[in-house]
Scaffold this motif. Structure first.
Motif, PDB file in Angstrom:
ATOM      1  N   ILE A 160       0.886  -1.215  -0.002  1.00 39.92           N
ATOM      2  CA  ILE A 160      -0.132  -0.043   0.093  1.00 39.92           C
ATOM      3  C   ILE A 160       0.644   1.258   0.011  1.00 39.92           C
ATOM      4  O   ILE A 160       0.615   2.083  -0.875  1.00 39.92           O
ATOM      5  CB  ILE A 160      -1.060  -0.088   1.096  1.00 39.92           C
ATOM      6  CG1 ILE A 160      -2.247  -0.790   1.119  1.00 39.92           C
ATOM      7  CG2 ILE A 160      -1.551   1.366   1.484  1.00 39.92           C
ATOM      8  CD1 ILE A 160      -3.077  -1.186   2.063  1.00 39.92           C
ATOM      9  N   PRO A 161       1.903   1.427   0.869  1.00 37.25           N
ATOM     10  CA  PRO A 161       2.568   2.613   0.819  1.00 37.25           C
ATOM     11  C   PRO A 161       3.659   2.798  -0.564  1.00 37.25           C
ATOM     12  O   PRO A 161       3.359   3.877  -1.072  1.00 37.25           O
ATOM     13  CB  PRO A 161       3.765   2.261   1.606  1.00 37.25           C
ATOM     14  CG  PRO A 161       3.056   1.383   2.902  1.00 37.25           C
ATOM     15  CD  PRO A 161       2.249   0.411   1.790  1.00 37.25           C
ATOM     16  N   ARG A 162       3.987   1.837  -1.158  1.00 40.35           N
ATOM     17  CA  ARG A 162       4.495   2.035  -2.259  1.00 40.35           C
ATOM     18  C   ARG A 162       3.377   2.408  -3.530  1.00 40.35           C
ATOM     19  O   ARG A 162       4.068   2.984  -4.458  1.00 40.35           O
ATOM     20  CB  ARG A 162       5.506   0.687  -2.736  1.00 40.35           C
ATOM     21  CG  ARG A 162       5.980   0.704  -4.155  1.00 40.35           C
ATOM     22  CD  ARG A 162       7.040  -0.561  -4.435  1.00 40.35           C
ATOM     23  NE  ARG A 162       8.191  -0.286  -4.085  1.00 40.35           N
ATOM     24  CZ  ARG A 162       8.883  -1.099  -2.825  1.00 40.35           C
ATOM     25  NH1 ARG A 162       7.893  -1.695  -2.230  1.00 40.35           N
ATOM     26  NH2 ARG A 162       9.899  -0.896  -2.543  1.00 40.35           N
ATOM     27  N   THR A 163       2.328   1.823  -3.453  1.00 43.15           N
ATOM     28  CA  THR A 163       1.549   1.901  -4.472  1.00 43.15           C
ATOM     29  C   THR A 163       0.687   3.198  -4.487  1.00 43.15           C
ATOM     30  O   THR A 163       0.257   3.696  -5.586  1.00 43.15           O
ATOM     31  CB  THR A 163       0.456   0.640  -4.451  1.00 43.15           C
ATOM     32  OG1 THR A 163       1.089  -0.751  -4.515  1.00 43.15           O
ATOM     33  CG2 THR A 163      -0.569   0.728  -5.761  1.00 43.15           C
ATOM     34  N   PHE A 164       0.277   3.496  -3.329  1.00 43.57           N
ATOM     35  CA  PHE A 164      -0.553   4.733  -3.294  1.00 43.57           C
ATOM     36  C   PHE A 164       0.115   5.958  -2.403  1.00 43.57           C
ATOM     37  O   PHE A 164      -0.693   6.758  -2.054  1.00 43.57           O
ATOM     38  CB  PHE A 164      -1.721   4.086  -2.392  1.00 43.57           C
ATOM     39  CG  PHE A 164      -2.540   3.257  -3.066  1.00 43.57           C
ATOM     40  CD1 PHE A 164      -3.279   3.307  -4.355  1.00 43.57           C
ATOM     41  CD2 PHE A 164      -2.558   2.077  -2.685  1.00 43.57           C
ATOM     42  CE1 PHE A 164      -3.880   2.530  -5.062  1.00 43.57           C
ATOM     43  CE2 PHE A 164      -3.491   0.914  -3.400  1.00 43.57           C
ATOM     44  CZ  PHE A 164      -4.038   0.899  -4.587  1.00 43.57           C
ATOM     45  N   GLY A 165       1.224   5.486  -2.015  1.00 42.81           N
ATOM     46  CA  GLY A 165       1.505   6.778  -1.108  1.00 42.81           C
ATOM     47  C   GLY A 165       1.263   6.975   0.071  1.00 42.81           C
ATOM     48  O   GLY A 165       1.323   8.252   0.771  1.00 42.81           O
ATOM     49  N   ALA A 166       0.687   5.932   1.021  1.00 39.32           N
ATOM     50  CA  ALA A 166      -0.068   6.335   2.034  1.00 39.32           C
ATOM     51  C   ALA A 166       0.223   5.108   2.865  1.00 39.32           C
ATOM     52  O   ALA A 166       0.413   3.781   2.205  1.00 39.32           O
ATOM     53  CB  ALA A 166      -1.638   6.598   1.705  1.00 39.32           C
ATOM     54  N   THR A 167      -0.070   5.038   4.264  1.00 36.73           N
ATOM     55  CA  THR A 167       0.016   3.804   4.873  1.00 36.73           C
ATOM     56  C   THR A 167      -1.392   3.041   4.882  1.00 36.73           C
ATOM     57  O   THR A 167      -2.215   3.842   4.475  1.00 36.73           O
ATOM     58  CB  THR A 167       0.098   3.934   6.585  1.00 36.73           C
ATOM     59  OG1 THR A 167      -0.859   4.814   7.059  1.00 36.73           O
ATOM     60  CG2 THR A 167       1.606   4.975   6.779  1.00 36.73           C
ATOM     61  N   SER A 168      -1.583   1.875   5.228  1.00 37.83           N
ATOM     62  CA  SER A 168      -2.847   1.176   5.302  1.00 37.83           C
ATOM     63  C   SER A 168      -3.757   2.020   5.888  1.00 37.83           C
ATOM     64  O   SER A 168      -5.154   2.220   5.544  1.00 37.83           O
ATOM     65  CB  SER A 168      -2.705  -0.292   5.825  1.00 37.83           C
ATOM     66  OG  SER A 168      -1.757  -1.087   5.145  1.00 37.83           O
ATOM     67  N   HIS A 169      -3.583   2.398   7.249  1.00 39.27           N
ATOM     68  CA  HIS A 169      -4.458   3.178   7.803  1.00 39.27           C
ATOM     69  C   HIS A 169      -4.985   4.384   7.377  1.00 39.27           C
ATOM     70  O   HIS A 169      -6.314   4.717   7.323  1.00 39.27           O
ATOM     71  CB  HIS A 169      -3.607   3.647   9.387  1.00 39.27           C
ATOM     72  CG  HIS A 169      -4.613   4.570  10.280  1.00 39.27           C
ATOM     73  ND1 HIS A 169      -5.977   3.958  10.881  1.00 39.27           N
ATOM     74  CD2 HIS A 169      -4.658   5.813  10.538  1.00 39.27           C
ATOM     75  CE1 HIS A 169      -6.197   5.069  11.445  1.00 39.27           C
ATOM     76  NE2 HIS A 169      -5.607   6.087  11.312  1.00 39.27           N
ATOM     77  N   GLU A 170      -4.052   5.172   6.667  1.00 38.69           N
ATOM     78  CA  GLU A 170      -4.489   6.387   5.923  1.00 38.69           C
ATOM     79  C   GLU A 170      -5.217   6.098   4.695  1.00 38.69           C
ATOM     80  O   GLU A 170      -6.358   6.831   4.461  1.00 38.69           O
ATOM     81  CB  GLU A 170      -3.149   7.239   5.458  1.00 38.69           C
ATOM     82  CG  GLU A 170      -2.428   7.766   6.672  1.00 38.69           C
ATOM     83  CD  GLU A 170      -0.926   8.199   6.082  1.00 38.69           C
ATOM     84  OE1 GLU A 170      -0.286   9.008   6.928  1.00 38.69           O
ATOM     85  OE2 GLU A 170      -0.628   7.571   5.107  1.00 38.69           O
ATOM     86  N   LEU A 171      -4.877   5.012   3.860  1.00 41.57           N
ATOM     87  CA  LEU A 171      -5.741   4.499   2.799  1.00 41.57           C
ATOM     88  C   LEU A 171      -7.136   4.452   3.157  1.00 41.57           C
ATOM     89  O   LEU A 171      -8.074   4.961   2.549  1.00 41.57           O
ATOM     90  CB  LEU A 171      -5.081   3.373   2.075  1.00 41.57           C
ATOM     91  CG  LEU A 171      -5.855   2.770   1.042  1.00 41.57           C
ATOM     92  CD1 LEU A 171      -5.610   3.747  -0.257  1.00 41.57           C
ATOM     93  CD2 LEU A 171      -5.332   1.325   0.418  1.00 41.57           C
ATOM     94  N   PHE A 172      -7.368   3.674   4.204  1.00 43.95           N
ATOM     95  CA  PHE A 172      -8.679   3.070   4.691  1.00 43.95           C
ATOM     96  C   PHE A 172      -9.546   4.351   5.363  1.00 43.95           C
ATOM     97  O   PHE A 172     -10.711   4.449   5.196  1.00 43.95           O
ATOM     98  CB  PHE A 172      -8.703   1.911   5.547  1.00 43.95           C
ATOM     99  CG  PHE A 172      -8.432   0.499   4.623  1.00 43.95           C
ATOM    100  CD1 PHE A 172      -9.511   0.178   4.053  1.00 43.95           C
ATOM    101  CD2 PHE A 172      -7.155   0.057   4.644  1.00 43.95           C
ATOM    102  CE1 PHE A 172      -9.374  -0.941   3.149  1.00 43.95           C
ATOM    103  CE2 PHE A 172      -7.074  -1.146   3.931  1.00 43.95           C
ATOM    104  CZ  PHE A 172      -8.169  -1.620   3.145  1.00 43.95           C
ATOM    105  N   ALA A 173      -8.579   5.129   6.055  1.00 39.75           N
ATOM    106  CA  ALA A 173      -9.157   6.272   6.844  1.00 39.75           C
ATOM    107  C   ALA A 173      -9.782   7.178   5.627  1.00 39.75           C
ATOM    108  O   ALA A 173     -11.018   7.907   5.761  1.00 39.75           O
ATOM    109  CB  ALA A 173      -8.491   6.995   7.600  1.00 39.75           C
ATOM    110  N   ASN A 174      -9.139   7.355   4.581  1.00 41.81           N
ATOM    111  CA  ASN A 174      -9.441   8.151   3.309  1.00 41.81           C
ATOM    112  C   ASN A 174     -10.707   7.696   2.801  1.00 41.81           C
ATOM    113  O   ASN A 174     -11.805   8.279   2.407  1.00 41.81           O
ATOM    114  CB  ASN A 174      -8.244   8.346   2.554  1.00 41.81           C
ATOM    115  CG  ASN A 174      -8.661   9.149   1.423  1.00 41.81           C
ATOM    116  OD1 ASN A 174      -9.134  10.478   1.507  1.00 41.81           O
ATOM    117  ND2 ASN A 174      -8.854   8.651   0.141  1.00 41.81           N
ATOM    118  N   LEU A 175     -10.641   6.314   2.581  1.00 45.69           N
ATOM    119  CA  LEU A 175     -11.898   5.577   1.803  1.00 45.69           C
ATOM    120  C   LEU A 175     -13.118   5.625   2.637  1.00 45.69           C
ATOM    121  O   LEU A 175     -14.235   5.922   2.150  1.00 45.69           O
ATOM    122  CB  LEU A 175     -11.538   4.039   1.908  1.00 45.69           C
ATOM    123  CG  LEU A 175     -12.320   3.165   1.160  1.00 45.69           C
ATOM    124  CD1 LEU A 175     -12.568   3.593  -0.403  1.00 45.69           C
ATOM    125  CD2 LEU A 175     -11.919   1.684   0.802  1.00 45.69           C
TER     126      LEU A 175
END
Length: 349
Positions: free
Chosen positions: A133-148
């Motif tokens: 997730i960090p390499r692909t989206f430039g965010a941590t898992s927590h940040e990705l799902f928090a944004n989602l």
């Protein structure tokens, strides 16, 4: 397990190498809106009509449509002195149009936006043993799902994606074991409630709660089936890792444990075991490896997706039996189904 020593032909290897092209054709046709544009009963349109309606190049649209015909997503009819007309197949009407109750469009979108890019970094996942997730989206898992989960549209998109698997699994999961002795059930992380609704149809005397995060509960009405009023299903907001668990006879975990490592799975199983009264049980629905982990194909592919996407993995029935028994459960039964998810039933005595 008997096919593990079969040699692939060059043609079969070629089909695996190029399989992503068919996937992208489906993604593109869905995202552009081809199937929805042909959703009317008996609707037929030419490539030029669809290109105008969907704002695409005419030649490129014709190529896309012909590809969809070859993949059996569309029908093509030729009429003398007229352009070819395209229409949805029965399967496309059922699974690829957004208005269908059994639509898989959300699942297509979720895989296009998240899974497909992540799998592009699978080599890094194997080298590092970490999700990408960090390499692909430039965010941590927590940040990705928090944004989602930060707005209703994002939550609906995610739940819709998971809901897209319902036609492939719910009936097989519900019918794997006789659950008529249980009066109440709680589906942990039950998303749209598809499994809970199917279970209520099968066991109308059972009272079923779907325990989900508050943002998911907020959008749950968007996924109610037409017969929801006759079904005994209730959504409850909560976090099963943090909150006190509701009192119930049966706890259900559908596609939950493959997200987490063994230690986190064990902690949750122990928490559930403590909350259950003697005679209670857990029902686990996951794609299971055979005990030798030589197959089947779907669990093997999902295991690699979990490597790129989560902290978890696909497990075998034997591994789940070990985790359940270590947490205090007994009489652990494993049932392999014809659906994409297999089922485990374990009891507390």
């Amino acid at each position: 397990m008997g096919d593990r020593n079969i040699d692939l032909t060059a043609t079969e290897i070629f089909e695996i190498i190029t399989g992503f092209i068919g996937t992208q054709i489906l993604y593109t046709a869905s995202e552009i809106g081809v199937f929805d544009a042909l959703a009317g009963h008996g609707e037929k349109k030419t490539a030029e009509e669809l290109a105008t309606e969907l704002s695409t190049d005419v030649d490129a649209m014709e190529r896309l449509l012909n590809s969809c015909v070859s993949l059996h997503f569309l029908n093509k009819s030729l009429i003398a002195d007229e352009n070819a007309q395209y229409s949805n197949t029965e399967a496309s009407c059922k699974y690829l149009t957004s208005g269908s109750k059994t639509s898989m469009r959300g699942l297509i979108h979720l895989n296009k936006v998240y899974s497909y890019p992540l799998m592009g970094n699978l080599d890094s996942a194997v080298r590092e043993g970490k999700n990408q997730i960090p390499r692909t989206f430039g965010a941590t898992s927590h940040e990705l799902f928090a944004n989602l989960y930060s707005d209703e549209a994002g939550v609906t998109t995610f739940v819709s994606g998971m809901h897209g698997m319902a036609p492939l699994s719910t009936k097989a999961v519900v019918n794997a074991f006789d659950l008529s002795q249980f009066n109440t059930a709680c589906d942990f992380g039950g998303g749209s409630g598809a499994l809970a609704y199917e279970m209520s149809r099968t066991y109308p005397g059972m009272s079923i709660k779907v325990l989900e995060l508050p943002p998911v509960v907020k959008v749950s009405n968007d996924f109610k089936p037409d017969d929801a009023g006759q079904l005994n299903v209730e959504f409850v907001a909560g976090d099963f890792f943090v909150d006190e668990l509701p009192e119930t006879d049966l706890f259900i975990f559908s596609v939950i444990f493959n997200d987490w490592p063994d230690d986190k799975v064990a902690r949750l199983l122990q928490k559930v075991h403590s909350a259950l009264k003697p005679g209670g049980a857990i029902l686990i629905a996951e794609s299971l490896y055979n005990d030798d982990k030589a197959g089947p194909v779907h669990p093997a592919l999902r295991c690699m997706l979990m490597l790129a996407f989560t902290e978890g993995k696909t497990r075998s029935g034997r591994e789940f039996r070990f985790l359940a028994e270590k947490s205090g459960f007994s009489d652990v039964k494993v049932k392999y189904t014809d659906g994409i998810h297999d089922v485990i039933l374990a009891r507390k005595y």
